[in-house]
Write a protein that holds these residues in place. Structure first.
Motif, PDB file in Angstrom:
ATOM      1  N   LYS A 211      96.685 -13.097  70.929  1.00  0.00           N
ATOM      2  CA  LYS A 211      98.009 -12.320  71.138  1.00  0.00           C
ATOM      3  C   LYS A 211      98.171 -11.546  72.495  1.00  0.00           C
ATOM      4  CE  LYS A 211     100.565  -9.083  68.101  1.00  0.00           C
ATOM      5  NZ  LYS A 211     100.910  -9.054  66.648  1.00  0.00           N
ATOM      6  N   LEU A 212      96.576 -10.877  72.561  1.00  0.00           N
ATOM      7  CA  LEU A 212      96.569  -9.824  73.583  1.00  0.00           C
ATOM      8  C   LEU A 212      96.142 -10.354  74.916  1.00  0.00           C
ATOM      9  CD1 LEU A 212      94.936  -7.135  71.196  1.00  0.00           C
ATOM     10  CD2 LEU A 212      97.209  -7.183  71.681  1.00  0.00           C
ATOM     11  N   GLY A 213      95.400 -11.522  74.969  1.00  0.00           N
ATOM     12  CA  GLY A 213      94.819 -12.007  76.225  1.00  0.00           C
ATOM     13  C   GLY A 213      93.928 -10.841  76.978  1.00  0.00           C
ATOM     14  N   ASN A 214      94.908 -10.693  78.300  1.00  0.00           N
ATOM     15  CA  ASN A 214      93.767  -9.806  79.435  1.00  0.00           C
ATOM     16  C   ASN A 214      94.476  -8.208  79.061  1.00  0.00           C
ATOM     17  OD1 ASN A 214      91.670 -11.058  79.989  1.00  0.00           O
ATOM     18  ND2 ASN A 214      93.026 -12.332  81.435  1.00  0.00           N
ATOM     19  N   ASP A 215      95.402  -8.055  78.234  1.00  0.00           N
ATOM     20  CA  ASP A 215      96.305  -6.906  78.201  1.00  0.00           C
ATOM     21  C   ASP A 215      95.472  -5.938  77.831  1.00  0.00           C
ATOM     22  OD1 ASP A 215      98.427  -8.396  78.728  1.00  0.00           O
ATOM     23  OD2 ASP A 215      99.339  -8.467  77.019  1.00  0.00           O
ATOM     24  N   LYS A 216      95.784  -4.544  78.094  1.00  0.00           N
ATOM     25  CA  LYS A 216      95.212  -3.448  77.711  1.00  0.00           C
ATOM     26  C   LYS A 216      95.658  -2.709  76.452  1.00  0.00           C
ATOM     27  CE  LYS A 216      93.329  -2.104  82.387  1.00  0.00           C
ATOM     28  NZ  LYS A 216      93.639  -1.106  83.287  1.00  0.00           N
ATOM     29  N   VAL A 217      94.864  -2.130  75.996  1.00  0.00           N
ATOM     30  CA  VAL A 217      95.433  -1.502  74.374  1.00  0.00           C
ATOM     31  C   VAL A 217      94.863  -0.090  74.172  1.00  0.00           C
ATOM     32  CG1 VAL A 217      95.263  -2.074  71.840  1.00  0.00           C
ATOM     33  CG2 VAL A 217      95.433  -3.927  73.226  1.00  0.00           C
ATOM     34  N   VAL A 218      95.869   0.802  73.718  1.00  0.00           N
ATOM     35  CA  VAL A 218      95.376   2.120  73.493  1.00  0.00           C
ATOM     36  C   VAL A 218      95.494   2.252  71.923  1.00  0.00           C
ATOM     37  CG1 VAL A 218      97.570   2.948  73.933  1.00  0.00           C
ATOM     38  CG2 VAL A 218      95.642   4.551  74.102  1.00  0.00           C
ATOM     39  N   LEU A 219      94.272   3.085  71.603  1.00  0.00           N
ATOM     40  CA  LEU A 219      94.308   3.439  69.911  1.00  0.00           C
ATOM     41  C   LEU A 219      93.809   4.774  69.794  1.00  0.00           C
ATOM     42  CD1 LEU A 219      92.941   1.067  67.337  1.00  0.00           C
ATOM     43  CD2 LEU A 219      91.831   3.197  67.532  1.00  0.00           C
ATOM     44  N   GLY A 220      94.684   5.464  68.898  1.00  0.00           N
ATOM     45  CA  GLY A 220      94.139   6.875  68.796  1.00  0.00           C
ATOM     46  C   GLY A 220      93.271   6.697  67.182  1.00  0.00           C
ATOM     47  N   LEU A 221      91.759   7.125  67.697  1.00  0.00           N
ATOM     48  CA  LEU A 221      91.110   7.146  66.605  1.00  0.00           C
ATOM     49  C   LEU A 221      90.932   8.380  65.703  1.00  0.00           C
ATOM     50  CD1 LEU A 221      87.801   5.664  68.206  1.00  0.00           C
ATOM     51  CD2 LEU A 221      88.888   4.750  66.206  1.00  0.00           C
ATOM     52  N   MET A 232      87.343  -1.544  65.478  1.00  0.00           N
ATOM     53  CA  MET A 232      86.052  -2.370  65.409  1.00  0.00           C
ATOM     54  C   MET A 232      86.553  -3.967  65.952  1.00  0.00           C
ATOM     55  SD  MET A 232      83.166  -1.940  65.766  1.00  0.00           S
ATOM     56  CE  MET A 232      81.545  -2.976  66.066  1.00  0.00           C
ATOM     57  N   LEU A 233      87.758  -4.387  65.144  1.00  0.00           N
ATOM     58  CA  LEU A 233      88.378  -5.585  65.235  1.00  0.00           C
ATOM     59  C   LEU A 233      88.624  -5.882  66.552  1.00  0.00           C
ATOM     60  CD1 LEU A 233      90.212  -5.829  61.770  1.00  0.00           C
ATOM     61  CD2 LEU A 233      88.467  -7.394  62.527  1.00  0.00           C
ATOM     62  N   LEU A 234      89.488  -4.862  67.020  1.00  0.00           N
ATOM     63  CA  LEU A 234      90.096  -4.976  68.488  1.00  0.00           C
ATOM     64  C   LEU A 234      89.008  -5.050  69.425  1.00  0.00           C
ATOM     65  CD1 LEU A 234      93.078  -2.590  67.941  1.00  0.00           C
ATOM     66  CD2 LEU A 234      93.223  -4.915  69.008  1.00  0.00           C
ATOM     67  N   HIS A 235      87.822  -4.424  69.435  1.00  0.00           N
ATOM     68  CA  HIS A 235      86.707  -4.373  70.045  1.00  0.00           C
ATOM     69  C   HIS A 235      86.072  -5.678  70.019  1.00  0.00           C
ATOM     70  CE1 HIS A 235      83.297  -3.001  72.057  1.00  0.00           C
ATOM     71  NE2 HIS A 235      82.359  -3.740  70.906  1.00  0.00           N
ATOM     72  N   LYS A 236      86.185  -6.187  69.013  1.00  0.00           N
ATOM     73  CA  LYS A 236      85.313  -7.692  68.922  1.00  0.00           C
ATOM     74  C   LYS A 236      86.108  -8.707  69.725  1.00  0.00           C
ATOM     75  CE  LYS A 236      82.849  -7.963  64.719  1.00  0.00           C
ATOM     76  NZ  LYS A 236      81.660  -8.736  65.039  1.00  0.00           N
ATOM     77  N   ALA A 237      87.643  -8.547  69.904  1.00  0.00           N
ATOM     78  CA  ALA A 237      88.380  -9.482  70.320  1.00  0.00           C
ATOM     79  C   ALA A 237      88.648  -9.144  71.798  1.00  0.00           C
ATOM     80  CB  ALA A 237      90.046  -9.083  69.653  1.00  0.00           C
ATOM     81  N   ILE A 238      88.875  -7.921  72.328  1.00  0.00           N
ATOM     82  CA  ILE A 238      89.106  -7.480  73.692  1.00  0.00           C
ATOM     83  C   ILE A 238      88.070  -6.587  74.203  1.00  0.00           C
ATOM     84  CG2 ILE A 238      91.715  -8.184  73.415  1.00  0.00           C
ATOM     85  CD1 ILE A 238      92.160  -5.241  73.375  1.00  0.00           C
ATOM     86  N   GLY A 239      86.956  -6.099  73.950  1.00  0.00           N
ATOM     87  CA  GLY A 239      85.943  -5.599  74.452  1.00  0.00           C
ATOM     88  C   GLY A 239      86.487  -4.383  75.080  1.00  0.00           C
ATOM     89  N   ILE A 240      86.399  -4.109  76.219  1.00  0.00           N
ATOM     90  CA  ILE A 240      86.638  -2.940  77.076  1.00  0.00           C
ATOM     91  C   ILE A 240      88.023  -2.828  77.368  1.00  0.00           C
ATOM     92  CG2 ILE A 240      84.458  -2.550  78.276  1.00  0.00           C
ATOM     93  CD1 ILE A 240      85.812  -3.943  80.729  1.00  0.00           C
ATOM     94  N   ASN A 241      88.914  -3.672  77.282  1.00  0.00           N
ATOM     95  CA  ASN A 241      90.326  -3.626  77.325  1.00  0.00           C
ATOM     96  C   ASN A 241      90.732  -2.755  76.317  1.00  0.00           C
ATOM     97  OD1 ASN A 241      90.883  -4.714  79.832  1.00  0.00           O
ATOM     98  ND2 ASN A 241      91.201  -6.800  78.949  1.00  0.00           N
ATOM     99  N   LEU A 242      90.170  -2.373  75.129  1.00  0.00           N
ATOM    100  CA  LEU A 242      90.666  -1.334  74.191  1.00  0.00           C
ATOM    101  C   LEU A 242      90.138   0.091  74.747  1.00  0.00           C
ATOM    102  CD1 LEU A 242      91.565  -0.628  71.240  1.00  0.00           C
ATOM    103  CD2 LEU A 242      89.204  -1.075  70.709  1.00  0.00           C
ATOM    104  N   TYR A 243      91.240   0.862  74.778  1.00  0.00           N
ATOM    105  CA  TYR A 243      90.715   2.172  74.984  1.00  0.00           C
ATOM    106  C   TYR A 243      91.171   3.216  73.965  1.00  0.00           C
ATOM    107  CZ  TYR A 243      90.779   0.468  79.856  1.00  0.00           C
ATOM    108  OH  TYR A 243      90.466   0.012  81.173  1.00  0.00           O
ATOM    109  N   CYS A 244      89.905   3.803  73.583  1.00  0.00           N
ATOM    110  CA  CYS A 244      90.321   4.565  72.211  1.00  0.00           C
ATOM    111  C   CYS A 244      90.420   5.973  72.824  1.00  0.00           C
ATOM    112  CB  CYS A 244      88.980   4.229  71.517  1.00  0.00           C
ATOM    113  SG  CYS A 244      88.787   2.790  70.841  1.00  0.00           S
TER     114      CYS A 244
END
Ligand code: XMP
Length: 511
Positions: A211-221, A232-244
């Protein structure tokens, strides 16, 4: 991969979510849908369960599902209202019962050698909760079991995979309820037990990648379980493209910001800690009304989060830790919206003006499943076992207006209370605990000095979902030691009380 799945049609029973949790405990995926919104792709479900309801089949408000694509085609289990519905509208008879039928009863078998009753103990306790009773079985009904007061406690329909029970297999007090659901789902309906935390993780990570491919995602922890497991799930899927983004609103527990930020970094998350305590405290200055506080905090969170998110180039998605109970469309027995007691501010769902697409990796899970999924990814047990903590933090535990000094006092008190719960091995036995700073000064004496200082209330509750709660009977010795330690160590406090109110009528938080 397509899972086997079970459809639960909800008629507004207080126990519907419990049915779903029991089915999930069998490692079977299920979904709850309102009785009048049967999913179009009904052929993808392997079995159907009809829930109970506060409504009577005899009333003009009786709820009528359209079972034409289910009855006789799919394995069907009808519970309580569901069973009465089958009887009332298929040639049987339902009437008001003469005796009270709430609470425990014991099952007597009428037919033996039935797959449906296999490994159920004759005489085992079942839990009843109904005011109508089935007087006459529907056409082709075959009686399977009775109790002393309820003759038609369990029946099946000849020639169809349809079963009905008057009692509730989902509640803890029905001792063989788990076995009964097992018999129906696995022996009779042959549903595969293919829903496990590991399979959920594998599948979700694959789906997120697609679903996310190389897109960047932001998440409020938030430091809580849901946002951490989602991350953690997103991190496994897209690594550094997840910005927390982890915001310190200055209303967290003592040292929480630093401790949790460390933990997140150790987990390998790409996380930025933003200390906005001063902005929050400024925005809250002089506000003492609880709802106004919540709204001010909500607004400030959006502002801070939005500022930070805008620093990330070309972000396309906002991830949220939404869980299943938040998305189940509820059936209201009365037709009216339920009253808002408190406007709960959560980290997610707020900045819609950012025009981001939403991704919610946990929206099929119950809270206990979120923890199990976290554990299967080897996340820290302390992080997963944390008590719930409200989004507005200590602001709604400081009654009246806020100052930095009041926050400091409450952080000290709370830290002593929580550390003691941990060292006495009580933390995991309590669902939620915290301290409240009361807007009350009282007279005390310390040494030979008169004091006139603050009073704090300690609160510890047991609950399953925060909707209802009872206070915990903490040992007197624990309370004595904790109270002494608080008064001796926290400057500004000279009195400690323990809150012994249940919810309802009180709420968990004091504001
Ligand atoms: P009450 O006080 O309503 O609390 O009995 C039930 C549960 O909800 C939490 N709570 C909140 N959580 N924002 C949140 O994110 C809020 O404004 C809020 N108010 C209460 C509370 O801690 C308890 O777990």
């Amino acid at each position: 991969m397509q899972h086997n799945k079970v459809l639960i049609l909800d008629f507004g029973s207080q126990y519907t979510q419990l049915i779903a949790r029991r089915v999930r405990e069998l490692n079977i995926y299920c979904e709850i849908h309102p009785y009048n919104k049967i999913p179009k792709e009904i052929d993808t479900y392997n079995a159907v369960i009809l829930s109970g309801s506060p409504v009577s089949v005899r009333s003009i408000d009786a709820l009528h599902p359209d079972l034409s694509e289910i009855r006789g085609i799919k394995p069907l289990l009808a519970v309580c209202y569901g069973a009465q519905y089958l009887a009332h509208f298929s040639g049987g008879e339902v009437a008001e019962s003469n005796t009270r039928e709430y609470g425990r009863a014991n099952l007597e078998f009428i037919k033996t050698n039935e797959d449906f009753l296999e490994n159920i103990h004759e005489g085992s306790q079942v839990w009843m909760s109904h005011s109508d009773t089935i007087k006459k079985l529907p056409n082709k009904g075959v009686l399977l079991a009775s109790t002393t007061d309820v003759k038609n406690a369990a029946f099946k329909i000849e020639g169809e995979p349809t079963y009905a029970i008057q009692f509730h297999p989902e509640v803890y007090h029905t001792t063989d309820g788990h076995q009964l659901l097992h018999n129906f789902l696995i022996k009779i309906a042959k549903v595969a037990q293919d829903w496990t935390p590991q399979s959920f993780v594998e599948e979700t990570v694959e789906n997120l990648k697609a679903k996310l491919g190389n897109d960047k995602v932001v998440l409020g922890l938030s430091g809580g379980v849901d946002s951490s497991v989602a991350a953690m799930l997103l991190h496994k899927a897209i690594g550094i493209n997840l910005y927390c983004i982890f915001v310190n609103n200055g209303l967290l527990r003592k040292n929480e910001f630093e401790d949790v930020l460390h933990q997140y970094k150790d987990m390998g998350l790409n996380v930025k800690g933003v200390d906005a305590s001063a902005r929050f405290l400024d925005a809250l200055a002089g506000i003492s009304d609880p709802e106004t506080k919540r709204k001010a905090i909500g607004r400030m969170f959006i502002e801070v989060f939005d500022d930070e998110a805008h620093r990330i180039q070309e972000v396309k998605w906002l991830a949220q830790g939404t869980i299943y109970p938040d998305v189940i469309e509820s059936v209201s027995a009365t037709g009216g919206p339920s009253a808002t007691i408190k406007s709960h501010h959560n980290v997610g769902g707020l900045p819609d003006f950012m025009k981001l697409k939403i991704v919610e990796p946990l929206k099929a899970l119950f809270k206990d499943e979120v923890r199990r999924v976290g554990a299967s990814m080897n996340m820290d047990a302390h992080l997963l076992g944390r008590h719930p903590f409200p989004g507005p933090g200590l602001a709604i535990r400081i009654l009246g207006d806020l100052t930095a000094e009041k926050v400091r006092i409450l952080q000290e008190v709370d830290a002593i209370f929580i550390n003691n719960l941990k060292s006495w091995n009580l933390y995991d036995k309590v669902w939620q605990a915290g301290a409240m700073l009361l807007p009350v000064n009282s007279v005390g004496v310390m040494g030979d000095e008169r004091t006139y200082e603050k009073c704090v209330a300690l609160r510890a509750v047991e609950s399953t979902d925060g909707m209802t709660a009872d206070w915990v009977n903490l040992p007197y010795e624990f309370l004595q030691k904790t109270s002494n330690e608080i008064i001796n160590k926290v400057k500004g406090v000279n009195r400690v009380v323990y809150d012994i109110s249940s919810k309802p009528p009180a709420t968990i938080e004091w504001e």
